[in-house]
Design a protein around this motif. Structure first.
Motif, PDB file in Angstrom:
ATOM      1  N   VAL A 140       0.854  -1.188   0.000  1.00 52.65           N
ATOM      2  CA  VAL A 140       0.000   0.000   0.000  1.00 52.65           C
ATOM      3  C   VAL A 140       0.890   1.237   0.000  1.00 52.65           C
ATOM      4  O   VAL A 140       1.945   1.258   0.623  1.00 52.65           O
ATOM      5  N   ALA A 141       0.465   2.271  -0.719  1.00 53.27           N
ATOM      6  CA  ALA A 141       1.264   3.483  -0.862  1.00 53.27           C
ATOM      7  C   ALA A 141       1.106   4.383   0.352  1.00 53.27           C
ATOM      8  O   ALA A 141      -0.012   4.636   0.817  1.00 53.27           O
ATOM      9  N   LEU A 142       2.217   4.869   0.862  1.00 56.47           N
ATOM     10  CA  LEU A 142       2.215   5.775   2.005  1.00 56.47           C
ATOM     11  C   LEU A 142       1.633   7.137   1.624  1.00 56.47           C
ATOM     12  O   LEU A 142       1.923   7.678   0.563  1.00 56.47           O
ATOM     13  N   GLN A 143       0.828   7.681   2.510  1.00 57.45           N
ATOM     14  CA  GLN A 143       0.357   9.055   2.400  1.00 57.45           C
ATOM     15  C   GLN A 143       1.104   9.960   3.378  1.00 57.45           C
ATOM     16  O   GLN A 143       1.327  11.133   3.111  1.00 57.45           O
ATOM     17  N   GLN A 144       1.490   9.405   4.515  1.00 56.89           N
ATOM     18  CA  GLN A 144       2.211  10.144   5.543  1.00 56.89           C
ATOM     19  C   GLN A 144       3.033   9.161   6.358  1.00 56.89           C
ATOM     20  O   GLN A 144       2.601   8.036   6.624  1.00 56.89           O
ATOM     21  N   GLY A 145       4.232   9.588   6.753  1.00 60.13           N
ATOM     22  CA  GLY A 145       5.082   8.729   7.559  1.00 60.13           C
ATOM     23  C   GLY A 145       6.189   8.103   6.728  1.00 60.13           C
ATOM     24  O   GLY A 145       6.299   8.317   5.524  1.00 60.13           O
ATOM     25  N   ALA A 146       7.022   7.315   7.401  1.00 56.96           N
ATOM     26  CA  ALA A 146       8.203   6.723   6.775  1.00 56.96           C
ATOM     27  C   ALA A 146       8.028   5.224   6.609  1.00 56.96           C
ATOM     28  O   ALA A 146       7.248   4.585   7.311  1.00 56.96           O
ATOM     29  N   GLU A 147       8.780   4.668   5.660  1.00 51.68           N
ATOM     30  CA  GLU A 147       8.753   3.221   5.467  1.00 51.68           C
ATOM     31  C   GLU A 147       9.366   2.491   6.665  1.00 51.68           C
ATOM     32  O   GLU A 147       8.947   1.389   7.026  1.00 51.68           O
ATOM     33  N   VAL A 148      10.373   3.123   7.267  1.00 51.08           N
ATOM     34  CA  VAL A 148      11.082   2.525   8.394  1.00 51.08           C
ATOM     35  C   VAL A 148      10.626   3.201   9.676  1.00 51.08           C
ATOM     36  O   VAL A 148      10.426   4.416   9.725  1.00 51.08           O
ATOM     37  N   ARG A 149      10.450   2.437  10.733  1.00 52.40           N
ATOM     38  CA  ARG A 149      10.047   3.006  12.018  1.00 52.40           C
ATOM     39  C   ARG A 149      11.158   3.904  12.533  1.00 52.40           C
ATOM     40  O   ARG A 149      12.320   3.523  12.619  1.00 52.40           O
ATOM     41  N   VAL A 150      10.784   5.151  12.872  1.00 51.04           N
ATOM     42  CA  VAL A 150      11.781   6.129  13.310  1.00 51.04           C
ATOM     43  C   VAL A 150      11.712   6.401  14.800  1.00 51.04           C
ATOM     44  O   VAL A 150      12.538   7.100  15.341  1.00 51.04           O
ATOM     45  N   ALA A 151      10.714   5.843  15.454  1.00 52.25           N
ATOM     46  CA  ALA A 151      10.577   6.037  16.903  1.00 52.25           C
ATOM     47  C   ALA A 151      10.558   4.680  17.577  1.00 52.25           C
ATOM     48  O   ALA A 151       9.841   3.778  17.161  1.00 52.25           O
ATOM     49  N   ALA A 152      11.363   4.551  18.611  1.00 55.69           N
ATOM     50  CA  ALA A 152      11.424   3.270  19.314  1.00 55.69           C
ATOM     51  C   ALA A 152      10.070   2.876  19.878  1.00 55.69           C
ATOM     52  O   ALA A 152       9.725   1.703  19.971  1.00 55.69           O
ATOM     53  N   SER A 153       9.269   3.859  20.254  1.00 59.11           N
ATOM     54  CA  SER A 153       7.960   3.562  20.817  1.00 59.11           C
ATOM     55  C   SER A 153       6.946   3.182  19.756  1.00 59.11           C
ATOM     56  O   SER A 153       5.871   2.682  20.063  1.00 59.11           O
ATOM     57  N   GLY A 154       7.295   3.428  18.463  1.00 57.18           N
ATOM     58  CA  GLY A 154       6.388   3.094  17.376  1.00 57.18           C
ATOM     59  C   GLY A 154       5.164   3.975  17.308  1.00 57.18           C
ATOM     60  O   GLY A 154       4.152   3.587  16.721  1.00 57.18           O
ATOM     61  N   ASP A 155       5.212   5.188  17.894  1.00 61.32           N
ATOM     62  CA  ASP A 155       4.030   6.037  17.955  1.00 61.32           C
ATOM     63  C   ASP A 155       4.024   7.106  16.864  1.00 61.32           C
ATOM     64  O   ASP A 155       3.243   8.045  16.925  1.00 61.32           O
ATOM     65  N   GLU A 156       4.907   6.991  15.843  1.00 61.21           N
ATOM     66  CA  GLU A 156       4.898   7.974  14.771  1.00 61.21           C
ATOM     67  C   GLU A 156       3.626   7.802  13.939  1.00 61.21           C
ATOM     68  O   GLU A 156       3.072   6.709  13.829  1.00 61.21           O
ATOM     69  N   THR A 157       3.185   8.897  13.342  1.00 63.50           N
ATOM     70  CA  THR A 157       1.961   8.873  12.548  1.00 63.50           C
ATOM     71  C   THR A 157       2.255   8.280  11.174  1.00 63.50           C
ATOM     72  O   THR A 157       3.139   8.741  10.465  1.00 63.50           O
TER      73      THR A 157
END
Length: 222
Positions: free
Chosen positions: A63-80
């Motif tokens: 699925v194509a991203l609309q917002q956010g990164a392909e790779v998790r950038v926050a250890a808590s995983g709470d990025e949008t």
């Protein structure tokens, strides 16, 4: 293009074939049916996913991203993270492990789908209930699009001369949907537009839009 049988876990319903709990892979790209997608996998959630798919032969959804990164950038995983609620099934066609903890894989695009009931597991992997959309009928391009077909053939020959092979064989230059999809993959068009083209159910309408783009930019002419 031959339509592949649906995965064994597919449930047939009133609105199409349902794939419950389909794992999703949000990316900053669009996978088209019949398309080739190389991936470098190193995140644990996707390493586990690929390992499972290699073992079972089951597909996953791109699925194509609309917002956010392909790779998790926050250890808590709470990025949008937001992504399109439609995409394309991917099957693994080969896999290599150049070093520990990294997989180099190539995927083939299968069938389009729409999703609902999206949820994210504690490990960060997204899953959803997916409804498969009808595959393109294999129909020859209309005469008015033959210039775009010929231009794609020349583009393929040029890329082959540079040892670049962006498309899977066999080539389908006699198939309107295949021609439209391959142009959509290599043309410099915005990601949201590329996604809309991928989900367009009429392959001739898709090719007409591509043909118009090629003519406006002087890539083909009568």
């Amino acid at each position: 293009m031959t339509q592949r049988p649906a995965p064994e876990s597919t449930v047939r319903g009133a609105f199409g074939d349902l794939l419950p709990h389909l794992p999703l892979f949000p990316l900053g790209t669009v996978l088209f049916p019949g398309g080739l997608l190389p991936l470098k996998i190193f995140e644990t959630r996707y390493l586990d996913l690929v390992t499972h798919c290699l073992r079972t032969g089951q597909p996953f959804g791109i699925v194509a991203l609309q917002q956010g990164a392909e790779v998790r950038v926050a250890a808590s995983g709470d990025e949008t993270v937001r992504f399109e609620h439609a995409g394309c099934l991917a099957e693994l066609i080969d896999c290599d492990s150049p070093q520990a903890g990294i997989l180099q894989v190539r995927c083939r695009g299968l069938q389009r789908f729409t999703v609902s009931q999206i949820r994210q597991a504690p490990d960060g992997l997204w899953r959803a209930d997916a409804v498969l959309q009808p595959a393109d009928l294999a129909e020859p391009p209309k005469p008015e699009f033959q210039a775009s077909v010929a231009a794609l053939q020349r583009a393929i020959e040029t890329l082959q001369g540079r040892d670049q092979v962006p498309f899977l064989t066999p080539y389908g230059l006699d198939d309107a949907g295949w021609v439209a999809n391959r142009w959509c993959e290599i043309l410099p068009i915005p990601l949201p537009t590329r996604h809309k083209l991928m989900m367009l159910p009429d392959p001739h309408a898709r090719l007409q839009l591509v043909d118009g783009f090629l003519r406006r930019h002087g890539i083909v002419s009568d």
